[in-house]
Write an enzyme that holds these catalytic residues in place. Structure first.
Site, mmCIF file in Angstrom:
data_model
loop_
_atom_site.group_PDB
_atom_site.id
_atom_site.type_symbol
_atom_site.label_atom_id
_atom_site.label_comp_id
_atom_site.label_asym_id
_atom_site.label_seq_id
_atom_site.Cartn_x
_atom_site.Cartn_y
_atom_site.Cartn_z
ATOM 1 N N ARG A 168 23.045 80.089 89.076
ATOM 2 C CA ARG A 168 21.661 80.571 88.998
ATOM 3 C C ARG A 168 21.314 81.507 90.137
ATOM 4 O O ARG A 168 20.660 82.520 89.967
ATOM 5 C CB ARG A 168 20.689 79.378 89.025
ATOM 6 C CG ARG A 168 20.709 78.542 87.786
ATOM 7 C CD ARG A 168 20.022 77.227 88.003
ATOM 8 N NE ARG A 168 20.681 76.479 89.072
ATOM 9 C CZ ARG A 168 20.440 75.215 89.368
ATOM 10 N NH1 ARG A 168 19.519 74.560 88.708
ATOM 11 N NH2 ARG A 168 21.094 74.612 90.336
ATOM 12 N N HIS A 184 20.606 75.226 80.735
ATOM 13 C CA HIS A 184 21.862 74.720 80.172
ATOM 14 C C HIS A 184 22.070 75.279 78.755
ATOM 15 O O HIS A 184 23.169 75.693 78.389
ATOM 16 C CB HIS A 184 21.845 73.190 80.076
ATOM 17 C CG HIS A 184 21.760 72.471 81.385
ATOM 18 N ND1 HIS A 184 20.865 71.450 81.615
ATOM 19 C CD2 HIS A 184 22.463 72.608 82.547
ATOM 20 C CE1 HIS A 184 21.031 70.984 82.842
ATOM 21 N NE2 HIS A 184 21.986 71.679 83.435
ATOM 22 N N SER A 186 17.333 70.394 86.447
ATOM 23 C CA SER A 186 16.985 69.081 85.881
ATOM 24 C C SER A 186 16.151 68.280 86.883
ATOM 25 O O SER A 186 15.203 67.591 86.502
ATOM 26 C CB SER A 186 18.253 68.296 85.556
ATOM 27 O OG SER A 186 19.023 68.966 84.595
ATOM 28 N N LYS A 188 24.414 57.585 90.585
ATOM 29 C CA LYS A 188 23.036 58.024 90.363
ATOM 30 C C LYS A 188 22.276 57.032 89.494
ATOM 31 O O LYS A 188 22.859 56.270 88.746
ATOM 32 C CB LYS A 188 23.039 59.392 89.678
ATOM 33 C CG LYS A 188 23.493 60.524 90.586
ATOM 34 C CD LYS A 188 23.307 61.855 89.876
ATOM 35 C CE LYS A 188 23.826 63.014 90.709
ATOM 36 N NZ LYS A 188 23.762 64.289 89.977
HETATM 37 O O1 PNS Z 1 25.373 68.820 86.895
HETATM 38 P P1 PNS Z 1 26.141 68.588 88.149
HETATM 39 O O2 PNS Z 1 25.725 67.272 88.770
HETATM 40 O O3 PNS Z 1 26.039 69.743 89.092
HETATM 41 O O4 PNS Z 1 27.704 68.488 87.742
HETATM 42 C C1 PNS Z 1 28.674 68.158 88.696
HETATM 43 C C2 PNS Z 1 30.045 67.879 88.055
HETATM 44 C C3 PNS Z 1 29.921 66.887 86.910
HETATM 45 C C4 PNS Z 1 30.603 69.169 87.507
HETATM 46 C C5 PNS Z 1 30.975 67.331 89.170
HETATM 47 O O5 PNS Z 1 30.316 66.313 89.856
HETATM 48 C C6 PNS Z 1 32.307 66.795 88.635
HETATM 49 O O6 PNS Z 1 33.122 67.545 88.163
HETATM 50 N N1 PNS Z 1 32.496 65.458 88.709
HETATM 51 C C7 PNS Z 1 33.682 64.792 88.216
HETATM 52 C C8 PNS Z 1 34.557 64.248 89.355
HETATM 53 C C9 PNS Z 1 35.450 65.339 89.918
HETATM 54 O O7 PNS Z 1 36.283 65.901 89.238
HETATM 55 N N2 PNS Z 1 35.272 65.623 91.216
HETATM 56 C C10 PNS Z 1 36.005 66.647 91.917
HETATM 57 C C11 PNS Z 1 35.316 68.005 91.770
HETATM 58 S S1 PNS Z 1 36.136 69.256 92.702
#
Ligand code: PNS
Length: 164
Positions: free
Chosen positions: A94, A21, A132, A45
């Site tokens: 990645r 990150h 993570s 979570k």
């Molecule tokens: O670190 P992560 O868990 O891979 O991040 C995922 C994240 C936060 C980018 C994704 O879950 C997100 O954008 N969540 C917010 C809700 C949302 O907008 N959902 C629709 C995504 S298309």
């Protein structure tokens, strides 16, 4: 001619922040006027670090980069990005295995908010296998995570483990 600052949102769980990150944020900070590390308030979570702790870690790790900000958000990412007047969403890629999920999210976000562009960035090779989830698992089972997370994150992990 004055142009609006180019702001990017770097969203994620960051539980915890890894060196992968950090690498992406430092690369992004060279491309954008401002980059907001946006920690998702995810009710589903059961996180290791609270959202506040994760934001504090981001602030401490990037204390040398004034263009990096830590914030948290709930709800749709595109709504948050619009509210922050961001023009881009940054995501790290990645490996090929990341691609399908990331493409789905990027295209869905584009459908929801066509004016916001998703920008994919690759971390240094050394971090392509760092996640993570694995960091937490290795640490909980007594393995070393030195070099995978910033020293401050490693210290906070140790404190967490001691209080559990
Ligand atoms: O670190 P992560 O868990 O891979 O991040 C995922 C994240 C936060 C980018 C994704 O879950 C997100 O954008 N969540 C917010 C809700 C949302 O907008 N959902 C629709 C995504 S298309």
């Amino acid at each position: 001619m004055s142009t609006a600052p180019r702001i990017a949102i770097y969203p994620g769980s960051f539980d915890p922040l890894t060196n992968g990150h950090v690498d992406i944020v430092r690369r992004g900070a060279r491309l954008f006027d401002g980059i907001v590390v946006a920690v998702l308030q995810n009710l589903d979570k059961s996180p290791l670090f609270t959202v506040g702790e994760r934001c504090d870690l981001v602030r401490a790790v990037f204390a040398d980069l004034p263009q990096v900000e830590a914030d948290s958000f709930a709800g749709l990412l595109v709504d948050y990005a619009r509210q922050r007047r961001a023009s881009a969403i940054v995501r790290g890629l990645r490996a090929v295995s990341d691609f399908e999920y990331e493409m789905q999210m990027a295209l869905m976000n584009r459908r929801l908010s066509p004016e916001i562009e998703t920008v994919f960035m690759m971390p240094a090779e050394a971090y392509t296998y760092v996640s993570s989830r694995l960091v937490k698992e290795i640490f909980a089972l007594g393995g070393t995570v030195t070099g995978l997370v910033p020293p401050l994150v490693e210290a906070r992990l140790r404190e967490k483990l001691a209080t559990r």
